[in-house]
Design a protein around this motif. Sequence first.
Motif, PDB file in Angstrom:
ATOM      1  N   ARG A  32       0.831  -1.221   0.000  1.00  0.00           N
ATOM      2  CA  ARG A  32       0.000   0.000   0.000  1.00  0.00           C
ATOM      3  C   ARG A  32       0.853   1.253   0.000  1.00  0.00           C
ATOM      4  NH1 ARG A  32      -3.765  -1.660   4.330  1.00  0.00           N
ATOM      5  NH2 ARG A  32      -5.343  -2.747   3.125  1.00  0.00           N
ATOM      6  N   LYS A  33       1.883   1.197   0.840  1.00  0.00           N
ATOM      7  CA  LYS A  33       2.760   2.365   0.965  1.00  0.00           C
ATOM      8  C   LYS A  33       3.452   2.664  -0.367  1.00  0.00           C
ATOM      9  CE  LYS A  33       6.305   3.514   4.356  1.00  0.00           C
ATOM     10  NZ  LYS A  33       7.008   2.958   5.532  1.00  0.00           N
ATOM     11  N   ILE A  34       3.911   1.626  -1.052  1.00  0.00           N
ATOM     12  CA  ILE A  34       4.595   1.842  -2.330  1.00  0.00           C
ATOM     13  C   ILE A  34       3.618   2.438  -3.344  1.00  0.00           C
ATOM     14  CG2 ILE A  34       5.830   0.745  -4.255  1.00  0.00           C
ATOM     15  CD1 ILE A  34       6.785  -1.384  -2.257  1.00  0.00           C
ATOM     16  N   ALA A  35       2.411   1.888  -3.401  1.00  0.00           N
ATOM     17  CA  ALA A  35       1.419   2.394  -4.357  1.00  0.00           C
ATOM     18  C   ALA A  35       1.133   3.869  -4.061  1.00  0.00           C
ATOM     19  CB  ALA A  35       0.145   1.559  -4.289  1.00  0.00           C
ATOM     20  N   THR A  36       1.005   4.206  -2.796  1.00  0.00           N
ATOM     21  CA  THR A  36       0.699   5.594  -2.427  1.00  0.00           C
ATOM     22  C   THR A  36       1.830   6.539  -2.807  1.00  0.00           C
ATOM     23  OG1 THR A  36      -0.529   4.714  -0.556  1.00  0.00           O
ATOM     24  CG2 THR A  36      -0.085   7.075  -0.532  1.00  0.00           C
ATOM     25  N   VAL A  37       3.062   6.189  -2.436  1.00  0.00           N
ATOM     26  CA  VAL A  37       4.169   7.118  -2.719  1.00  0.00           C
ATOM     27  C   VAL A  37       4.503   7.200  -4.214  1.00  0.00           C
ATOM     28  CG1 VAL A  37       5.262   6.905  -0.454  1.00  0.00           C
ATOM     29  CG2 VAL A  37       5.996   5.391  -2.297  1.00  0.00           C
ATOM     30  N   SER A  38       4.001   6.254  -5.000  1.00  0.00           N
ATOM     31  CA  SER A  38       4.308   6.273  -6.440  1.00  0.00           C
ATOM     32  C   SER A  38       3.554   7.386  -7.159  1.00  0.00           C
ATOM     33  CB  SER A  38       3.934   4.939  -7.074  1.00  0.00           C
ATOM     34  OG  SER A  38       2.527   4.858  -7.235  1.00  0.00           O
ATOM     35  N   GLY A  39       2.574   7.966  -6.484  1.00  0.00           N
ATOM     36  CA  GLY A  39       1.775   9.009  -7.124  1.00  0.00           C
ATOM     37  C   GLY A  39       0.669   8.440  -7.996  1.00  0.00           C
ATOM     38  N   ALA A  40       0.389   7.145  -7.854  1.00  0.00           N
ATOM     39  CA  ALA A  40      -0.673   6.512  -8.648  1.00  0.00           C
ATOM     40  C   ALA A  40      -2.008   7.181  -8.347  1.00  0.00           C
ATOM     41  CB  ALA A  40      -0.750   5.022  -8.327  1.00  0.00           C
ATOM     42  N   GLY A  41      -2.785   7.396  -9.411  1.00  0.00           N
ATOM     43  CA  GLY A  41      -4.103   8.002  -9.252  1.00  0.00           C
ATOM     44  C   GLY A  41      -4.906   7.710 -10.488  1.00  0.00           C
ATOM     45  N   PRO A  42      -6.187   8.003 -10.459  1.00  0.00           N
ATOM     46  CA  PRO A  42      -7.073   7.617 -11.564  1.00  0.00           C
ATOM     47  C   PRO A  42      -6.669   8.187 -12.919  1.00  0.00           C
ATOM     48  CG  PRO A  42      -8.191   9.093 -10.010  1.00  0.00           C
ATOM     49  CD  PRO A  42      -6.907   8.684  -9.374  1.00  0.00           C
ATOM     50  N   GLU A  43      -6.023   9.338 -12.926  1.00  0.00           N
ATOM     51  CA  GLU A  43      -5.680   9.979 -14.201  1.00  0.00           C
ATOM     52  C   GLU A  43      -4.260   9.655 -14.664  1.00  0.00           C
ATOM     53  OE1 GLU A  43      -8.012  11.585 -15.826  1.00  0.00           O
ATOM     54  OE2 GLU A  43      -9.354  11.199 -14.114  1.00  0.00           O
ATOM     55  N   GLU A  44      -3.529   8.897 -13.866  1.00  0.00           N
ATOM     56  CA  GLU A  44      -2.116   8.679 -14.194  1.00  0.00           C
ATOM     57  C   GLU A  44      -1.944   7.543 -15.197  1.00  0.00           C
ATOM     58  OE1 GLU A  44       0.175  10.708 -13.216  1.00  0.00           O
ATOM     59  OE2 GLU A  44      -1.130  11.829 -11.863  1.00  0.00           O
ATOM     60  N   ASN A  45      -0.885   7.637 -15.961  1.00  0.00           N
ATOM     61  CA  ASN A  45      -0.537   6.611 -16.937  1.00  0.00           C
ATOM     62  C   ASN A  45       0.543   5.726 -16.304  1.00  0.00           C
ATOM     63  OD1 ASN A  45      -0.044   5.136 -19.246  1.00  0.00           O
ATOM     64  ND2 ASN A  45       1.052   6.787 -20.308  1.00  0.00           N
ATOM     65  N   ILE A  46       0.103   4.619 -15.728  1.00  0.00           N
ATOM     66  CA  ILE A  46       1.004   3.820 -14.891  1.00  0.00           C
ATOM     67  C   ILE A  46       1.540   2.598 -15.632  1.00  0.00           C
ATOM     68  CG2 ILE A  46       1.075   2.419 -12.762  1.00  0.00           C
ATOM     69  CD1 ILE A  46      -1.116   4.372 -11.733  1.00  0.00           C
ATOM     70  N   LEU A  47       2.804   2.311 -15.354  1.00  0.00           N
ATOM     71  CA  LEU A  47       3.429   1.087 -15.879  1.00  0.00           C
ATOM     72  C   LEU A  47       4.070   0.350 -14.718  1.00  0.00           C
ATOM     73  CD1 LEU A  47       4.534  -0.750 -18.175  1.00  0.00           C
ATOM     74  CD2 LEU A  47       6.517   0.768 -18.275  1.00  0.00           C
ATOM     75  N   GLU A  48       3.573  -0.867 -14.464  1.00  0.00           N
ATOM     76  CA  GLU A  48       4.198  -1.667 -13.413  1.00  0.00           C
ATOM     77  C   GLU A  48       5.115  -2.708 -14.039  1.00  0.00           C
ATOM     78  OE1 GLU A  48       3.629  -4.648  -9.629  1.00  0.00           O
ATOM     79  OE2 GLU A  48       1.882  -4.308 -10.874  1.00  0.00           O
ATOM     80  N   ILE A  49       6.348  -2.760 -13.516  1.00  0.00           N
ATOM     81  CA  ILE A  49       7.318  -3.759 -13.986  1.00  0.00           C
ATOM     82  C   ILE A  49       7.204  -4.997 -13.087  1.00  0.00           C
ATOM     83  CG2 ILE A  49       9.762  -4.247 -14.410  1.00  0.00           C
ATOM     84  CD1 ILE A  49      10.246  -1.189 -14.435  1.00  0.00           C
ATOM     85  N   GLY A  50       6.991  -6.152 -13.686  1.00  0.00           N
ATOM     86  CA  GLY A  50       7.015  -7.416 -12.928  1.00  0.00           C
ATOM     87  C   GLY A  50       5.931  -7.541 -11.879  1.00  0.00           C
ATOM     88  N   PRO A  51       4.662  -7.634 -12.278  1.00  0.00           N
ATOM     89  CA  PRO A  51       3.579  -7.710 -11.294  1.00  0.00           C
ATOM     90  C   PRO A  51       3.571  -9.008 -10.477  1.00  0.00           C
ATOM     91  CG  PRO A  51       2.711  -8.042 -13.515  1.00  0.00           C
ATOM     92  CD  PRO A  51       4.140  -7.601 -13.664  1.00  0.00           C
ATOM     93  N   GLY A  52       4.134 -10.081 -11.013  1.00  0.00           N
ATOM     94  CA  GLY A  52       4.170 -11.340 -10.266  1.00  0.00           C
ATOM     95  C   GLY A  52       2.770 -11.832  -9.957  1.00  0.00           C
ATOM     96  N   PHE A  53       2.502 -12.061  -8.660  1.00  0.00           N
ATOM     97  CA  PHE A  53       1.157 -12.479  -8.246  1.00  0.00           C
ATOM     98  C   PHE A  53       0.266 -11.273  -7.933  1.00  0.00           C
ATOM     99  CE2 PHE A  53       3.277 -16.588  -7.208  1.00  0.00           C
ATOM    100  CZ  PHE A  53       2.422 -17.415  -7.923  1.00  0.00           C
ATOM    101  N   GLY A  54       0.717 -10.103  -8.267  1.00  0.00           N
ATOM    102  CA  GLY A  54      -0.152  -8.940  -8.179  1.00  0.00           C
ATOM    103  C   GLY A  54      -0.189  -8.227  -6.833  1.00  0.00           C
ATOM    104  N   ALA A  55       0.802  -8.479  -5.983  1.00  0.00           N
ATOM    105  CA  ALA A  55       0.800  -7.850  -4.661  1.00  0.00           C
ATOM    106  C   ALA A  55       0.681  -6.324  -4.761  1.00  0.00           C
ATOM    107  CB  ALA A  55       2.074  -8.227  -3.892  1.00  0.00           C
ATOM    108  N   LEU A  56       1.483  -5.745  -5.657  1.00  0.00           N
ATOM    109  CA  LEU A  56       1.432  -4.285  -5.849  1.00  0.00           C
ATOM    110  C   LEU A  56       0.294  -3.892  -6.783  1.00  0.00           C
ATOM    111  CD1 LEU A  56       5.109  -3.135  -6.461  1.00  0.00           C
ATOM    112  CD2 LEU A  56       3.447  -2.033  -4.982  1.00  0.00           C
ATOM    113  N   THR A  57       0.099  -4.754  -7.771  1.00  0.00           N
ATOM    114  CA  THR A  57      -0.926  -4.512  -8.788  1.00  0.00           C
ATOM    115  C   THR A  57      -2.277  -4.229  -8.131  1.00  0.00           C
ATOM    116  OG1 THR A  57       0.251  -6.258  -9.953  1.00  0.00           O
ATOM    117  CG2 THR A  57      -1.771  -5.439 -10.976  1.00  0.00           C
ATOM    118  N   ARG A  58      -2.602  -5.065  -7.127  1.00  0.00           N
ATOM    119  CA  ARG A  58      -3.882  -4.907  -6.435  1.00  0.00           C
ATOM    120  C   ARG A  58      -4.013  -3.524  -5.810  1.00  0.00           C
ATOM    121  NH1 ARG A  58      -5.807  -8.864  -1.604  1.00  0.00           N
ATOM    122  NH2 ARG A  58      -3.941  -8.179  -0.493  1.00  0.00           N
TER     123      ARG A  58
END
Length: 261
Positions: free
Chosen positions: A29-55
């Motif tokens: 959660r902390k990583i997602a928050t500090v990444s600046g992710a938001g509804p309008e952002e164009n996000i690219l996640e490297i290596g989602p794996g089982f989706g821990a961050l993806t979620r």
Amino acid sequence: MTKVEYKHTEIAVKKKLGQNFLTDRNITRKIATVSGAGPEENILEIGPGFGALTREINELCPRFTVVEKDRRLAAFIRSEYPQLNLIEGDFLEIDLEPLAREKPLRVLGNIPYSITTPILFKLLEHRRCFISATLMMQHEVAMRIVAKPSTKEYGILAVQMQAFCRIDYLFKVGRKVFRPQPGVDSAVIRMTPKEDDRIDDQKGFSRFVRTAFHQRRKTLLNNLKESYNLESVESDTLKLRAEALSIEDFFLLFRQIRPLT
Ligand code: SAH
């Protein structure tokens, strides 16, 4: 062979792909928050794996892109997150330009530690494609990235990264929150490309920095003299070692030297 199972999918962990999966929701959660992710952002996640961050990102942003090299994990993501734009492939091979055409990316990921440096250099090369990259990596590598002159961690990586980006060291993450547990601690950093880094020839600058640090114990003169014309450089500067120079000093020196052809 280490196996990891999650939601009926079991994989044999591939060390080569740097597979260490995050298990602590506070951290993801902390990583997602500090990444600046938001509804309008164009996000690219490297290596989602089982989706821990993806979620967690998905809670902040309904649609984004993920790139996963492992076929089984890509299939897992495809079925769990059909709404996402999944690229099944190697981050090092993909073209970032089209992804960033509409809007610069916000990159994030718990990146495969085996290819941290190539990932960082790819990002540096394509720094016009993104506004921030929030990355979890080996703690020791993070320390080398934020290192200050005249320390033993200060070297090629610090100079390149700090020359082109503002770097924020965000927080440390202990090894216990991963499965399988890695032998090292981790840290999250954020790189924000500088608007005006005053270096047009990034490749040339990279080559120059690598040459300057070629043999750490040697002076700049000895490391550089075979590859560059040093006529316009003050001789006092050339008596120094690369590790003594600040980023500003590197910029200055780069402007004074000419490659020998
Ligand atoms: N984000 C997940 C997984 C991290 S492990 C978590 O935090 O739990 C690193 C992930 O990167 C793995 O899923 C691995 O398969 C993937 N990976 C490894 N090399 C890759 C590459 N070159 N391109 C894209 N993904 C890669």
